[in-house]
Design a protein around this motif. Structure first.
Motif, mmCIF file in Angstrom:
data_model
loop_
_atom_site.group_PDB
_atom_site.id
_atom_site.type_symbol
_atom_site.label_atom_id
_atom_site.label_comp_id
_atom_site.label_asym_id
_atom_site.label_seq_id
_atom_site.Cartn_x
_atom_site.Cartn_y
_atom_site.Cartn_z
ATOM 1 N N ASN A 154 0.817 -1.225 0.000
ATOM 2 C CA ASN A 154 0.000 0.000 0.000
ATOM 3 C C ASN A 154 0.847 1.270 0.000
ATOM 4 O O ASN A 154 0.384 2.338 0.383
ATOM 5 C CB ASN A 154 -0.982 0.012 1.178
ATOM 6 C CG ASN A 154 -0.293 0.079 2.523
ATOM 7 O OD1 ASN A 154 0.838 -0.372 2.666
ATOM 8 N ND2 ASN A 154 -0.970 0.633 3.508
ATOM 9 N N GLY A 155 2.078 1.167 -0.494
ATOM 10 C CA GLY A 155 2.924 2.342 -0.633
ATOM 11 C C GLY A 155 3.694 2.648 0.634
ATOM 12 O O GLY A 155 3.230 2.384 1.741
ATOM 13 N N GLN A 156 4.875 3.226 0.457
ATOM 14 C CA GLN A 156 5.711 3.527 1.612
ATOM 15 C C GLN A 156 6.761 4.562 1.237
ATOM 16 O O GLN A 156 6.990 4.848 0.058
ATOM 17 C CB GLN A 156 6.413 2.257 2.100
ATOM 18 C CG GLN A 156 7.345 1.636 1.076
ATOM 19 C CD GLN A 156 7.865 0.273 1.481
ATOM 20 O OE1 GLN A 156 7.931 -0.064 2.647
ATOM 21 N NE2 GLN A 156 8.247 -0.537 0.499
ATOM 22 N N LEU A 157 7.372 5.122 2.256
ATOM 23 C CA LEU A 157 8.514 6.015 2.066
ATOM 24 C C LEU A 157 9.756 5.188 1.755
ATOM 25 O O LEU A 157 9.995 4.150 2.390
ATOM 26 C CB LEU A 157 8.749 6.837 3.335
ATOM 27 C CG LEU A 157 9.963 7.768 3.339
ATOM 28 C CD1 LEU A 157 9.699 8.976 2.454
ATOM 29 C CD2 LEU A 157 10.301 8.215 4.762
ATOM 30 N N ARG A 158 10.544 5.647 0.766
ATOM 31 C CA ARG A 158 11.875 5.099 0.514
ATOM 32 C C ARG A 158 12.859 6.262 0.508
ATOM 33 O O ARG A 158 12.546 7.341 -0.013
ATOM 34 C CB ARG A 158 11.941 4.348 -0.811
ATOM 35 C CG ARG A 158 11.034 3.145 -0.886
ATOM 36 C CD ARG A 158 11.510 2.114 -1.914
ATOM 37 N NE ARG A 158 11.865 2.707 -3.186
ATOM 38 C CZ ARG A 158 12.633 2.113 -4.101
ATOM 39 N NH1 ARG A 158 13.140 0.912 -3.866
ATOM 40 N NH2 ARG A 158 12.897 2.694 -5.253
ATOM 41 N N VAL A 159 14.019 6.040 1.077
ATOM 42 C CA VAL A 159 15.032 7.087 1.162
ATOM 43 C C VAL A 159 16.343 6.579 0.579
ATOM 44 O O VAL A 159 16.621 5.372 0.594
ATOM 45 C CB VAL A 159 15.265 7.552 2.616
ATOM 46 C CG1 VAL A 159 14.008 8.158 3.208
ATOM 47 C CG2 VAL A 159 15.746 6.394 3.485
ATOM 48 N N VAL A 160 17.141 7.507 0.063
ATOM 49 C CA VAL A 160 18.508 7.184 -0.330
ATOM 50 C C VAL A 160 19.394 7.576 0.842
ATOM 51 O O VAL A 160 19.635 8.762 1.093
ATOM 52 C CB VAL A 160 18.931 7.924 -1.609
ATOM 53 C CG1 VAL A 160 20.367 7.554 -1.977
ATOM 54 C CG2 VAL A 160 17.993 7.584 -2.762
ATOM 55 N N ALA A 161 19.824 6.574 1.597
ATOM 56 C CA ALA A 161 20.607 6.840 2.803
ATOM 57 C C ALA A 161 21.883 7.597 2.444
ATOM 58 O O ALA A 161 22.579 7.255 1.487
ATOM 59 C CB ALA A 161 20.942 5.531 3.500
ATOM 60 N N GLY A 162 22.163 8.642 3.201
ATOM 61 C CA GLY A 162 23.388 9.408 2.992
ATOM 62 C C GLY A 162 23.331 10.406 1.868
ATOM 63 O O GLY A 162 24.339 11.072 1.576
ATOM 64 N N SER A 163 22.173 10.571 1.237
ATOM 65 C CA SER A 163 22.090 11.487 0.091
ATOM 66 C C SER A 163 22.088 12.948 0.508
ATOM 67 O O SER A 163 22.120 13.831 -0.355
ATOM 68 C CB SER A 163 20.857 11.173 -0.762
ATOM 69 O OG SER A 163 19.678 11.159 0.020
ATOM 70 N N HIS A 164 22.060 13.224 1.810
ATOM 71 C CA HIS A 164 22.281 14.588 2.280
ATOM 72 C C HIS A 164 23.775 14.892 2.353
ATOM 73 O O HIS A 164 24.169 16.038 2.539
ATOM 74 C CB HIS A 164 21.654 14.782 3.658
ATOM 75 C CG HIS A 164 22.260 13.911 4.735
ATOM 76 N ND1 HIS A 164 22.391 12.542 4.599
ATOM 77 C CD2 HIS A 164 22.787 14.222 5.954
ATOM 78 C CE1 HIS A 164 22.962 12.056 5.690
ATOM 79 N NE2 HIS A 164 23.212 13.055 6.518
ATOM 80 N N ARG A 165 24.597 13.861 2.172
ATOM 81 C CA ARG A 165 26.051 14.021 2.258
ATOM 82 C C ARG A 165 26.709 14.132 0.893
ATOM 83 O O ARG A 165 27.816 14.662 0.780
ATOM 84 C CB ARG A 165 26.645 12.841 3.036
ATOM 85 C CG ARG A 165 26.164 12.804 4.482
ATOM 86 C CD ARG A 165 26.302 11.437 5.133
ATOM 87 N NE ARG A 165 27.681 11.029 5.310
ATOM 88 C CZ ARG A 165 28.039 9.862 5.859
ATOM 89 N NH1 ARG A 165 27.114 9.001 6.250
ATOM 90 N NH2 ARG A 165 29.314 9.558 5.987
#
Length: 406
Positions: free
Chosen positions: A310-321
């Motif tokens: 039913n959908g979810q958040l996915r993040v690119v870990a460390g992409s703020h770096r």
């Protein structure tokens, strides 16, 4: 080493009309000396063509040379060519609006490349302005004691606040449990149902999407906290303020206003074919103004469960770096992509600089609220933030009207 939350280097008070001639004579030599090598490294690793800027009847090309960044008159062979008017250039060169913002609202004029090329130079130019590298082969994810960080860890109020704050700065996101009563989410969902009849297309307080069967659905309810006493109690509680202090660590985070558009309830229905509902990888600062307001923390409150179905958040870990281009994150990310499935009452936290996306529901809709905490203001006369908020609202209407998805 974890990235500090406060990455602001510019003030709205310093904004002025900047021409290319001004930029090349005053700012560019110093920027190229400090950050040109990082830009050249990014050009080589991403295979970027030169960037040519046209303004009126003049043009200039930026390209990697001798381990740095050089500029020359005219349009270089094979260049991505972007055509600006004077105001667009002034905004872009001061990080007020990015290529991505202009392309999203259908204002960017370019040739000699595709959307990937535009996205790459969006990142490379911010590297030049801010020294934020596009690639860093030395990135590791470590806890406070130097051990490998478990990117799937769920943190609770019983965990050491220093560990929570470190995880956020190291990975760029958090998955939290125990900060909100999951039973309360049933009441919040009922509040959403009760509020929906008060919203209509064009009211300036809601976003809408078109489904595969042609129906229009409200997918974002702004000014929701005024319609949900339970939500107001959550964000006004002592535990919520403890969350703010935990995320802040040694920085100064303040509660964002929760009235008006400061807290939003989102409905994620199945079968969206146009409109800004499930948004693919992006940063919250990728329209511009990273240097004026980052990093804030965006907090999602799971009203219903989320997951692959039913959908979810996915993040690119460390992409703020590292400044991974958005289009590369969508196709060939070179940092870990982490799914964050949630139970009702769970919280997700991501930095405004962290690449993240919302995957579409396949089985049933999901519901989530978004609010957050921001850095303490330092620029009392700032007006660019309002302009960016208005741009964000324009995007939702453009995507719906043109039958496109975010």
């Amino acid at each position: 080493m974890p990235v500090a939350l406060d990455r602001r280097t510019r003030l709205d008070a310093d904004l002025r009309k900047v021409t290319m001639e001004d930029f090349l004579a005053s700012a560019f030599p110093d920027l190229a000396a400090r950050h040109g090598a990082l830009v050249a490294q990014g050009v080589e690793r991403l295979g970027a063509a030169p960037l040519a800027i046209e303004i009126g009847d003049r043009s200039w090309s930026f390209s990697a040379a001798d381990g740095g960044l050089a500029v020359s008159p005219g349009v270089a062979d094979g260049a991505l060519v972007v055509t600006f008017d004077a105001d667009q250039f002034s905004d872009w060169v001061q990080n007020q609006r990015s290529f991505n913002a202009m392309i999203t609202v259908r204002e960017l004029r370019y040739r000699g490349g595709d959307e990937r090329d535009v996205s790459v130079w969006d990142s490379l130019w911010l590297t030049l302005l801010e020294g934020w590298p596009v690639v860093d082969d030395g990135i590791e994810f470590l806890d406070r004691h130097g051990a490998p960080l478990d990117l799937g860890r769920v943190l609770t109020p019983d965990d050491d606040p220093a560990d929570v704050a470190h995880f956020l700065r190291e990975a760029g996101f958090l998955h939290l449990r125990g900060w909100v009563d999951p039973v309360a989410m049933r009441e919040v969902s009922q509040d959403i149902d009760r509020a929906l009849p008060d919203y209509h297309e064009g009211d300036g307080r809601s976003w809408w999407a078109t489904l595969a069967d042609g129906t229009r659905r409200c997918v974002r309810l702004q000014d929701f906290v005024a319609r949900s006493p339970r939500t107001a109690a959550i964000v006004g509680s002592d535990l919520w303020d403890r969350l703010r202090q935990t995320l802040a660590g040694n920085d100064d985070l303040v509660q964002r206003p929760v009235g008006g558009k400061g807290l939003e309830a989102l409905i994620k229905p199945k079968g969206v074919v146009s409109g800004a509902s499930d948004v693919s990888f992006h940063r919250d600062c990728h329209f511009g103004r990273h240097a004026y307001q980052c990093s804030g923390t965006v907090v999602g409150i799971a009203v219903t469960a989320s997951g692959a179905a039913n959908g979810q958040l996915r993040v690119v870990a460390g992409s703020h770096r590292v400044l991974m281009p958005v289009e590369i994150a969508k196709s060939r990310p070179y940092l870990p992509v982490v799914a964050v499935p949630t139970e009702p009452g769970d919280l997700t936290v991501h930095l405004s600089c962290t690449l993240h996306e919302s995957t579409p529901p396949l089985v049933q809709e999901r519901r989530v609220m978004y609010t957050g905490f921001g850095l303490a203001p330092r620029d009392a006369g700032a007006t660019g933030g309002q302009a960016l908020a208005e741009l964000r609202e324009r995007v939702s209407r453009i995507l719906l009207d043109q039958g496109a998805r975010a």
